[in-house]
Motif scaffolding. Structure first.
Motif: not given
Length: 215
Positions: A130-154
């Protein structure tokens, strides 16, 4: 030029993904509660019904996304990525519902510690999805990109944890001297529960691909 302006654009795919993700988390929480209160038939039935309700709501969203794909000319993500993502997300709730039904149909009398552990890992995986999906609209932000990848690793780590619990549970199952019918029941339940984290990992892999392609 005018033709391009008149073409349906974007749609509300991200909103639908986010709504579906919420139903995944709701279904996972209901399933975990069902397992925790399994010895209470009334509560067990209530939470099982909650899982079913979440699955039906998510099915409607999946159908809406696939319908929208046919109506939208310009999409915010690759069409195949959108189709794969929503269908893999739907697989998660299908498995939560299937796991609930298997426990009922097999007339499982009590839940083991391994079932509790696998349920807990599944719920954590679903929350991360749920958290990873919620980040998809904001992937233009580097911090969000990093957070999405971290969540996928989790999610990947949780899936590995589920594998270890599953192997340990299976080992005990075949090592202990238990009734054959009970062995068959528990084996089916363990396999269903472990598959939930597998489907979460499938979603994580798709999101990771989206992130890397758009960063």
């Amino acid at each position: 030029m005018l033709f391009g302006k008149l073409l349906p654009r974007e749609g509300n795919f991200f909103e639908l993904f986010n709504e579906h993700g919420k139903h995944i988390a709701e279904g996972a929480r209901a399933f975990t509660s069902m397992v925790q209160y399994y010895n209470d038939p009334t509560l067990r039935q209530k939470y099982a019904a909650d899982v079913d309700a979440a699955e039906k709501q998510a099915d409607r969203i999946t159908a809406e996304v696939n319908r929208l794909l046919h109506k939208t000319f310009i999409t915010p993500l690759d069409r195949e990525q959108i189709r794969d993502l929503i269908n893999k997300m739907d697989d998660i709730l299908d498995l939560l519902q299937d796991s609930s039904e298997v426990m009922s149909l097999y007339d499982l009398q009590t839940v083991s510690e391994d079932v509790l552990r696998l349920s807990d890992i599944s719920a954590k995986c679903c929350e991360r999805v749920q958290h990873a999906v919620s980040l998809l609209p904001k992937l233009s932000q580097p911090s969000v990109t990093e957070a999405a990848l971290k969540t996928c690793e989790e999610i990947d780590r949780l899936e590995s944890d589920a594998d270890r619990v599953m192997r340990s549970a299976m080992s005990r199952l075949f090592r202990d001297n238990i009734d054959v019918r009970e062995l068959i029941k528990l084996k089916a339940v363990y396999e269903h529960l472990e598959s939930i984290s597998d489907r979460c990992e499938d979603v994580a892999n798709i999101i990771e691909g989206i992130v890397l392609e758009n960063s």
